[in-house]
Design an enzyme around this catalytic site. Structure first.
Site, mmCIF file in Angstrom:
data_model
loop_
_atom_site.group_PDB
_atom_site.id
_atom_site.type_symbol
_atom_site.label_atom_id
_atom_site.label_comp_id
_atom_site.label_asym_id
_atom_site.label_seq_id
_atom_site.Cartn_x
_atom_site.Cartn_y
_atom_site.Cartn_z
ATOM 1 N N THR A 85 -25.080 11.785 -6.910
ATOM 2 C CA THR A 85 -24.869 11.873 -5.462
ATOM 3 C C THR A 85 -26.045 11.161 -4.788
ATOM 4 O O THR A 85 -26.927 11.805 -4.238
ATOM 5 C CB THR A 85 -24.801 13.337 -4.990
ATOM 6 O OG1 THR A 85 -25.944 14.042 -5.482
ATOM 7 C CG2 THR A 85 -23.551 14.036 -5.458
ATOM 8 N N GLU A 146 -28.014 22.326 -11.772
ATOM 9 C CA GLU A 146 -28.821 21.970 -12.941
ATOM 10 C C GLU A 146 -30.270 21.796 -12.492
ATOM 11 O O GLU A 146 -30.530 21.189 -11.474
ATOM 12 C CB GLU A 146 -28.269 20.652 -13.491
ATOM 13 C CG GLU A 146 -29.020 20.104 -14.661
ATOM 14 C CD GLU A 146 -29.015 21.067 -15.822
ATOM 15 O OE1 GLU A 146 -27.944 21.494 -16.265
ATOM 16 O OE2 GLU A 146 -30.134 21.405 -16.281
ATOM 17 N N PHE A 147 -31.201 22.309 -13.281
ATOM 18 C CA PHE A 147 -32.610 22.229 -12.868
ATOM 19 C C PHE A 147 -33.466 21.422 -13.837
ATOM 20 O O PHE A 147 -34.683 21.531 -13.838
ATOM 21 C CB PHE A 147 -33.190 23.641 -12.718
ATOM 22 C CG PHE A 147 -32.366 24.522 -11.806
ATOM 23 C CD1 PHE A 147 -32.370 24.292 -10.437
ATOM 24 C CD2 PHE A 147 -31.565 25.539 -12.318
ATOM 25 C CE1 PHE A 147 -31.599 25.079 -9.586
ATOM 26 C CE2 PHE A 147 -30.797 26.335 -11.476
ATOM 27 C CZ PHE A 147 -30.802 26.102 -10.107
ATOM 28 N N CYS A 262 -34.237 12.301 -7.454
ATOM 29 C CA CYS A 262 -33.850 13.638 -6.976
ATOM 30 C C CYS A 262 -34.618 14.093 -5.737
ATOM 31 O O CYS A 262 -34.038 14.200 -4.658
ATOM 32 C CB CYS A 262 -34.023 14.652 -8.098
ATOM 33 S SG CYS A 262 -33.055 14.212 -9.547
ATOM 34 N N ARG A 332 -36.149 4.771 -10.105
ATOM 35 C CA ARG A 332 -35.577 5.048 -8.785
ATOM 36 C C ARG A 332 -36.668 5.612 -7.858
ATOM 37 O O ARG A 332 -37.332 6.576 -8.214
ATOM 38 C CB ARG A 332 -34.413 6.036 -8.894
ATOM 39 C CG ARG A 332 -33.156 5.404 -9.500
ATOM 40 C CD ARG A 332 -32.047 6.408 -9.677
ATOM 41 N NE ARG A 332 -32.381 7.432 -10.671
ATOM 42 C CZ ARG A 332 -31.663 8.510 -10.898
ATOM 43 N NH1 ARG A 332 -30.555 8.731 -10.214
ATOM 44 N NH2 ARG A 332 -32.030 9.388 -11.816
HETATM 45 C C1 UGA Z 1 -36.910 17.394 -10.245
HETATM 46 C C2 UGA Z 1 -37.064 18.907 -10.383
HETATM 47 O O1 UGA Z 1 -38.365 19.208 -10.871
HETATM 48 C C3 UGA Z 1 -36.017 19.471 -11.341
HETATM 49 O O2 UGA Z 1 -36.116 20.872 -11.416
HETATM 50 C C4 UGA Z 1 -34.639 19.075 -10.820
HETATM 51 O O3 UGA Z 1 -33.612 19.515 -11.707
HETATM 52 C C5 UGA Z 1 -34.560 17.573 -10.712
HETATM 53 O O4 UGA Z 1 -35.582 17.101 -9.821
HETATM 54 C C6 UGA Z 1 -33.215 17.210 -10.188
HETATM 55 O O5 UGA Z 1 -32.913 17.506 -9.013
HETATM 56 O O6 UGA Z 1 -32.363 16.719 -10.958
HETATM 57 P P1 UGA Z 1 -37.630 15.307 -11.767
HETATM 58 O O7 UGA Z 1 -37.109 14.449 -10.646
HETATM 59 O O8 UGA Z 1 -37.256 14.983 -13.175
HETATM 60 O O9 UGA Z 1 -37.172 16.842 -11.525
HETATM 61 O O10 UGA Z 1 -39.213 15.238 -11.693
HETATM 62 P P2 UGA Z 1 -40.420 16.216 -11.311
HETATM 63 O O11 UGA Z 1 -41.102 16.623 -12.531
HETATM 64 O O12 UGA Z 1 -39.989 17.250 -10.353
HETATM 65 O O13 UGA Z 1 -41.352 15.183 -10.534
HETATM 66 C C7 UGA Z 1 -40.907 14.587 -9.323
HETATM 67 C C8 UGA Z 1 -41.972 13.687 -8.748
HETATM 68 O O14 UGA Z 1 -43.057 14.452 -8.251
HETATM 69 C C9 UGA Z 1 -42.589 12.692 -9.736
HETATM 70 O O15 UGA Z 1 -42.712 11.428 -9.092
HETATM 71 C C10 UGA Z 1 -43.954 13.267 -10.045
HETATM 72 O O16 UGA Z 1 -44.905 12.296 -10.375
HETATM 73 C C11 UGA Z 1 -44.290 13.935 -8.710
HETATM 74 N N1 UGA Z 1 -45.264 15.044 -8.813
HETATM 75 C C12 UGA Z 1 -44.975 16.156 -9.541
HETATM 76 C C13 UGA Z 1 -46.475 14.968 -8.137
HETATM 77 O O17 UGA Z 1 -46.749 13.973 -7.436
HETATM 78 N N2 UGA Z 1 -47.354 16.011 -8.208
HETATM 79 C C14 UGA Z 1 -47.087 17.118 -8.941
HETATM 80 O O18 UGA Z 1 -47.936 18.034 -8.955
HETATM 81 C C15 UGA Z 1 -45.868 17.184 -9.622
#
Ligand code: UGA
Length: 435
Positions: A85, A146-147, A262, A332
């Site tokens: 989406t 989903e998480f 996401c 992305r």
């Molecule tokens: C995120 C959520 O964490 C998942 O629970 C969710 O299922 C998923 O989106 C989704 O909607 O499908 P994800 O996008 O894989 O997961 O990545 P994250 O680990 O959440 O990181 C997201 C972004 O935040 C990355 O660019 C990461 O570098 C950044 N980030 C993360 C920070 O800048 N600081 C932090 O402390 C943690």
């Protein structure tokens, strides 16, 4: 149980293989013939640790297959919809084209008693709208957000930290719950918490969780701005506030901020939906969360200019990392790539490297130069920017790298390096939110 998975992208491909591993008989459907061919041959169409091994194992069991023919979902009792989406072009709202197409495609092949399960992240109210279309088919709709995190997708799918079912009231909802409990029997037996609720709550759980995570990251990045203005240190601040269990240390890593497929689009779609519902004020803070996040990228380009004595024109800048986070090849809305492209557009000669994401990055920004290794990227560089915290970049040796660069200037975009070690080796070390 016989299961179909409609949409085999980051979510669906992992889900199909994981459901097979949990003991089910699974057919995965995707409109992309190349993706289906790759998955059928046991090749993951994207980089995700452990997925190739899981695919190899589950395909060999004979209980997993992939097809482009949606009619092959017939006979399965549970159908998971895992299509994307994305954000609509030029708008904040989510594009539901693929969800609507998946439901329309599945409908003629549903049998009495089937459970159609939405996993895609959708605006609240979507499930109720889609459920109307199922009336008369004998199938029930459930919503099961989903998480999983990219990079940890296999583990997160096999051992989720919670399960949420959004089901209709009455007998159909109770039946859907029984069927889903059978699907998730293994994680439930491990004691995974289960929340059974209505459609709207299930849909909101997903976007509320991602909004909270985005807010937490932007909170610490806002503190980083304060630290920069006062000479304080954001990493020490995060550590100290993180000891309070009510706050917690996780997701308080200041730096280039969040990206990916996401968090950014989910908070925007959530704001758009709140506007439609007439409660936009409730989420106006997310606009600020988004702005803080985008400001980090601008600030990083400024920092590069600062260390180059006012101009990056003609400077060679090595960018370590293109993926939006480590252990992924997903570019992305990647902060790393966004900063790399900005610096290139502003006249720098940018050389990008990444252990897995070069191919995807090149497709998006063909004008950038790409190098295979950090050392190759850094050769002759005026500035080295660590933009994605892959383990191999965190462990870089400042003395070895010093031998190949033109100027020893390191920008730590993720606050993961030891400033002392780099300074002792003669480098100018700068980071967001640190002295
Ligand atoms: C995120 C959520 O964490 C998942 O629970 C969710 O299922 C998923 O989106 C989704 O909607 O499908 P994800 O996008 O894989 O997961 O990545 P994250 O680990 O959440 O990181 C997201 C972004 O935040 C990355 O660019 C990461 O570098 C950044 N980030 C993360 C920070 O800048 N600081 C932090 O402390 C943690």
């Amino acid at each position: 149980m016989r299961i179909s998975v409609i949409g085999c992208g980051y979510l669906g491909a992992v889900h199909a293989a994981a459901m097979t591993k949990l003991g089910h008989d699974v057919v995965g459907v995707d409109v992309d013939a190349a993706k289906v061919a790759a998955l059928s041959a046991g090749r993951a169409p994207f980089y995700e640790p452990g997925l190739t091994e899981l695919l190899t194992e589950t395909l060999a069991s004979g209980q997993l297959r992939f097809t482009t023919d949606i009619a092959e979902i017939k006979g399965a009792r549970v159908h998971f919809v895992c299509v994307g989406t994305p954000q609509k072009r030029g708008e904040f709202a989510a594009d539901l084209t693929y969800v609507d197409a998946a439901f329309a495609g599945a409908l003629p092949h549903l049998s009495d008693g089937d459970v159609l399960v939405g996993k895609s992240t959708v605006p609240v109210g979507t499930a109720e709208r889609l459920a109307v279309n199922l009336q008369g088919s004998g199938a029930t709709l459930a919503w099961n957000p989903e998480f999983l995190r990219e990079g940890l997708a296999v583990q997160d799918t096999l051992h989720p930290n919670r399960l949420v079912y959004g089901v209709p009231s009455g007998v159909p909802g109770a039946r859907a719950k029984v069927v889903l409990n059978e699907v998730f029997a293994a994680p439930l037996a491990e004691g995974v918490p289960l929340v059974v609720t209505d459609y709207a709550t299930a849909e909101l759980v997903k976007v509320a969780a991602n909004s909270f995570l985005a807010t937490k990251i932007s909170f610490i990045n806002a503190m980083a701005e304060l630290c920069e203005a006062t000479g304080a240190d954001v990493t020490g601040l995060a550590e100290a506030i993180g000891y309070d269990e009510r706050i917690g240390r996780k997701f308080l890593n200041a730096g280039l901020g969040f990206g990916g497929g996401c968090l950014p689009k989910d908070i925007r779609a959530f704001m758009a939906r709140a506007g439609e519902l007439g409660v936009d004020q409730a989420l106006s803070f997310l606009r600020e969360v988004d702005s803080i996040n985008m400001r980090r990228r601008v600030r990083m380009v400024d920092l590069a200019r600062e260390v180059c004595n006012g101009s990056i024109v003609g400077r060679r800048i090595a960018v370590l990392g293109a993926a939006f986070k480590p252990d992924s090849d997903d570019v992305r809305d990647s902060p790393a790539l966004s900063v790399a492209a900005q610096m290139q557009l502003q006249g720098a000669h940018v050389v990008v490297t990444d252990p897995q994401a070069i191919e995807n990055a090149r497709l998006k920004w063909p004008d950038l130069t790409f190098a295979k290794t950090a050392e190759e990227a850094a050769t002759g560089a005026d500035v080295v920017l660590l933009a994605t915290e892959w383990a191999e970049y965190r462990e870089l040796d400042p003395i070895r790298l010093a031998a190949v660069v033109r100027e020893k200037r390191i920008l730590d975009g993720r606050n993961v390096l030891d400033p002392e070690a780099w300074r002792v080796a003669g480098w100018t070390y700068r980071a967001l939110g640190r002295r």
